[in-house]
Design a protein around this motif. Sequence first.
Motif, PDB file in Angstrom:
ATOM      1  N   VAL A 303     -44.145 -60.381   9.456  1.00 32.22           N
ATOM      2  CA  VAL A 303     -44.578 -60.783   8.120  1.00 32.22           C
ATOM      3  C   VAL A 303     -45.431 -62.055   8.174  1.00 32.22           C
ATOM      4  O   VAL A 303     -46.189 -62.346   7.247  1.00 32.22           O
ATOM      5  N   PRO A 321     -43.515 -65.150   2.650  1.00 34.37           N
ATOM      6  CA  PRO A 321     -44.646 -65.195   1.713  1.00 34.37           C
ATOM      7  C   PRO A 321     -44.383 -66.090   0.503  1.00 34.37           C
ATOM      8  O   PRO A 321     -43.242 -66.286   0.091  1.00 34.37           O
ATOM      9  N   SER A 474     -38.333 -57.390   8.061  1.00 34.58           N
ATOM     10  CA  SER A 474     -38.288 -57.915   6.688  1.00 34.58           C
ATOM     11  C   SER A 474     -37.916 -59.393   6.752  1.00 34.58           C
ATOM     12  O   SER A 474     -36.981 -59.770   7.448  1.00 34.58           O
ATOM     13  N   CYS A 475     -38.665 -60.226   6.024  1.00 34.91           N
ATOM     14  CA  CYS A 475     -38.399 -61.663   6.145  1.00 34.91           C
ATOM     15  C   CYS A 475     -37.145 -62.059   5.394  1.00 34.91           C
ATOM     16  O   CYS A 475     -36.611 -63.137   5.577  1.00 34.91           O
ATOM     17  N   GLY A 476     -36.690 -61.184   4.495  1.00 38.26           N
ATOM     18  CA  GLY A 476     -35.425 -61.436   3.823  1.00 38.26           C
ATOM     19  C   GLY A 476     -35.515 -62.212   2.532  1.00 38.26           C
ATOM     20  O   GLY A 476     -34.507 -62.503   1.901  1.00 38.26           O
ATOM     21  N   LYS A 477     -36.738 -62.531   2.101  1.00 41.07           N
ATOM     22  CA  LYS A 477     -36.867 -63.358   0.907  1.00 41.07           C
ATOM     23  C   LYS A 477     -36.433 -62.610  -0.350  1.00 41.07           C
ATOM     24  O   LYS A 477     -35.811 -63.198  -1.230  1.00 41.07           O
ATOM     25  N   CYS A 478     -36.809 -61.324  -0.448  1.00 42.12           N
ATOM     26  CA  CYS A 478     -36.415 -60.614  -1.675  1.00 42.12           C
ATOM     27  C   CYS A 478     -35.507 -59.426  -1.356  1.00 42.12           C
ATOM     28  O   CYS A 478     -35.730 -58.715  -0.386  1.00 42.12           O
ATOM     29  N   CYS A 481     -36.487 -55.481  -0.694  1.00 42.59           N
ATOM     30  CA  CYS A 481     -37.014 -55.190   0.632  1.00 42.59           C
ATOM     31  C   CYS A 481     -35.917 -55.332   1.676  1.00 42.59           C
ATOM     32  O   CYS A 481     -35.678 -54.442   2.481  1.00 42.59           O
ATOM     33  N   SER A 519     -40.707 -55.802  -4.756  1.00 36.05           N
ATOM     34  CA  SER A 519     -40.909 -56.652  -3.581  1.00 36.05           C
ATOM     35  C   SER A 519     -42.072 -57.607  -3.780  1.00 36.05           C
ATOM     36  O   SER A 519     -43.053 -57.278  -4.439  1.00 36.05           O
ATOM     37  N   LEU A 520     -41.967 -58.754  -3.156  1.00 34.22           N
ATOM     38  CA  LEU A 520     -42.968 -59.798  -3.338  1.00 34.22           C
ATOM     39  C   LEU A 520     -44.248 -59.510  -2.556  1.00 34.22           C
ATOM     40  O   LEU A 520     -45.348 -59.755  -3.036  1.00 34.22           O
ATOM     41  N   CYS A 521     -44.121 -59.014  -1.343  1.00 34.98           N
ATOM     42  CA  CYS A 521     -45.332 -58.857  -0.535  1.00 34.98           C
ATOM     43  C   CYS A 521     -45.513 -57.414  -0.087  1.00 34.98           C
ATOM     44  O   CYS A 521     -44.663 -56.559  -0.326  1.00 34.98           O
ATOM     45  N   HIS A 523     -45.168 -55.975   2.584  1.00 34.79           N
ATOM     46  CA  HIS A 523     -44.190 -55.388   3.507  1.00 34.79           C
ATOM     47  C   HIS A 523     -43.195 -54.516   2.749  1.00 34.79           C
ATOM     48  O   HIS A 523     -42.947 -53.377   3.123  1.00 34.79           O
ATOM     49  N   GLY A 524     -42.646 -55.068   1.677  1.00 30.41           N
ATOM     50  CA  GLY A 524     -41.719 -54.287   0.872  1.00 30.41           C
ATOM     51  C   GLY A 524     -42.427 -53.288  -0.028  1.00 30.41           C
ATOM     52  O   GLY A 524     -41.974 -52.166  -0.219  1.00 30.41           O
TER      53      GLY A 524
HETATM   54  S1  SF4 Z   1     -41.260 -57.890   0.458  1.00 29.63           S
HETATM   55 FE1  SF4 Z   1     -42.217 -59.423   1.767  1.00 29.63          FE
HETATM   56  S2  SF4 Z   1     -41.412 -61.348   0.949  1.00 29.63           S
HETATM   57 FE2  SF4 Z   1     -40.046 -59.773   0.220  1.00 29.63          FE
HETATM   58  S3  SF4 Z   1     -38.406 -59.662   1.785  1.00 29.63           S
HETATM   59 FE3  SF4 Z   1     -39.942 -58.123   2.279  1.00 29.63          FE
HETATM   60  S4  SF4 Z   1     -41.197 -59.154   3.763  1.00 29.63           S
HETATM   61 FE4  SF4 Z   1     -40.117 -60.760   2.688  1.00 29.63          FE
END
Ligand code: SF4
Lengths: 568, 163
Positions: A303, A321, A474-478, A481, A519-521, A523-524
């Motif tokens: 990510v 992100p 997954s970065c785990g922020k949201c 995702c 999802s924010l970015c 990736h999700g």
């Molecule tokens: S959608 Fe993007 S910001 Fe949100 S958890 Fe997945 S990788 Fe992270």
Amino acid sequence: MTQAYNSLKQQALAHQRQAASRPRVRVGTALCGFAAGGKEVAEAFRQQALGLGISATVSEVGCLGLCYAEPLVDIQLPGGPRVFYGNVGPEEVRGLVDAHIRGGQPQWDRALAVIGSSFDAYATALDDLDMMQGQVRIALRNAGHNAPADLEEYIATGGYAGLDRALSGMTPQQVQEQVAASGLRGRGGAAFPTGAKWRFLTGSPGPTKYILCNCEEGDPGAFNDKGILESDPHTLVEGMVLAGYATGASDGVIFIRHGHDGPIERAKKALEDAYRAGLLGKNILGSGFSFNAEVALVGESYVSGEETALMEAVEGKRAMPRFRPPFPAAYGVWGKPSNINNIKTLAYVPEIVSRGGAWFASVGTERSKGTAILCLSGAIQRPGMMEVPMGMTLRQALEGLAGGVPGGKKLKLLQTGGPLGGVLGADQLDIPMDFDAMARAGAILGSGGIIVADESACAVDLTRLLMAFCQYESCGKCFPCRLGMTHMVEILERICRFQGAPSDLQLLEQVGASMAAGSLCGHGQLGFNPVRSALRSFGDEFKAHIEGKRCPAGVCTGEYLTPCRSRR
Amino acid sequence: MLSEGVTLRAAIRQVLQSHRDGAATILSSLLALEDALGYIPPEGIEEVAELTHTTTNDVWGVASFYPNFRFDPPCEHTIEVCWGPTCHLLGAPAVVKEVLDALGLANEGDTPDRSITFKFNTCLGACAQAPVMALDHHLYGRLTPRAARGRVEALKGSPAHRR
Ligand code: SF4
Ligand SMILES: Cc1cc2nc3c(=O)[nH]c(=O)nc-3n(C[C@H](O)[C@H](O)[C@H](O)COP(=O)(O)O)c2cc1C
Ligand code: FES
């Protein structure tokens, strides 16, 4: 021409003339050549030449794209043709040095190809190799030819002429107009028009503004970013300085994943040499324009390639992100206005400025200009890297250039544009490769990675693997995702163990829909793509696993070892 | 590496000092320490916090996010096997199995004698030579399970690797 550039050019040409008076051996040692044993072959050439008292230049070059022929060696005697030998083992080196370099006798029966027009009768001309047919090499023009860490060779072959042209006779506005006229769209995935993006940054207040170059290249199956870094890093440096000049930026950051030592070292060396030659730093080529650049490394994180996560990582934080707005052009790295481009995007810029936007726009299709830089791997006769005009069909690239699926097997699916891209079935090969046609087919061209699977692969197993990657990264922020990916992997794993229920397919759709919505970015948001596209083309195979409790390809055994995020 | 008589903390300071060109960030400092020591000791966390004017909590937050970092002294060798889709399709699962078997491991981790660390890698960037693994950062491609085992056996007992 600036006076400073003229003297650099004269020096470089003199250096080249002198170098041409000695035999030259080029050995591919980019990551693919390295993995095939290229470093050992280069070392063997150095040892043999030394042992026999022959003064030859042994250059470790980047990637010509003929990865199937690695370790790839070419030998050129002063004034002679360049003779290419493929799949050279260290044990053959002594013979080649003895016969070709010392004896002056190219080993034609062993040669793969040749450059030198009067030698076509002895071996295939390099450009006539199947893999080279129809290629138009712009960003890869020097790849595999020039020694990557050699500034003088880059300049002698036309390098920094675009920068010189811009600084000596074009306003920033005019450089931007050429890039806009070229129709160039970003090669990092989203295909956003580069000229428009640069205008956003131009409008932002200075004096400190950043050009960020994204070489994170986390997509498994893609190696063209690292390929350019390793093969021709000065193309990127020149493109970046031009981007800085056009937008009024002051600083550049080249962003590379820690651990890829070859690409990192070559990028750092290119920056050092450019500084020393006055092509970076204060008052570049005496023009009054100043621009600094450095390499920033990031830890392993897919990510971190996302533009706002990248800015967090440059600032030394977790690669998660940011919310947008504010957009990078207003508030980017360290809070300063920033522009992010993929390395391939920037690598086109020197030629666009040298040869004009209209020239670039004459290659490709109506809405996708220029070339596609593809990385082909998997079940394919000739895996490698190629640069072809946008609009070439997948079939032409896969069957014509790369020789199709080996071993008499049938092609089953293609995985394009990275794990988030999606899979295409064998019936979709006649799609022209341009951004829009690929998107209409439910895939993306993205970074240009194309992974080929033959009929021995299981579409469900591959989907499970792709989702395991997405979950792992997954970065785990949201939570849609983070949890959605985990949930999807669980479902796919039970389908692969023949414990799935018919309702699992709907469950996948539901989870996918909430991920896309919440999802924010990217990736999700795009994380359901691999599953959706596989269900579309290979729904029957999922059904066989769920209802028939069997794997038609005989791949799924219920036993697999795949890392998961929980190890972190 | 650590020379005789230098305390760990002094060595850490030395590494961090020499990496202060440009803007030293938490991440760049941690990567420099990992490169020099092969791991991040607790003293490293403290020193990075001090250098970057942050808290140890901030530094842990970054260190725990990226799978690059380990927090105990490294083994003599590292094996990374690619589990990317190309390698997977061309036989990585059998290579993984064989390598783990040769090491007597069931999953990622260190051998009991702490001589070799086994890690997965999402893509080693040499997909055209799949399946690929890296022994002490040296890439080997076109692997068969047999060839992989041969490389691993040869690595056992060879002198410790230092970057
Ligand atoms: S959608 Fe993007 S910001 Fe949100 S958890 Fe997945 S990788 Fe992270
Ligand atoms: C999860 C995720 C990962 C990404 N990874 C990369 C990457 O590795 N390299 C890249 O150039 N762009 C990547 N991108 C796209 C970038 O956000 C950005 O759009 C791109 O670097 C812009 O460059 P371009 O305009 O030249 O295409 C990624 C995007 C997402 C959502
Ligand atoms: S997928 Fe294994 S090296 Fe890229």
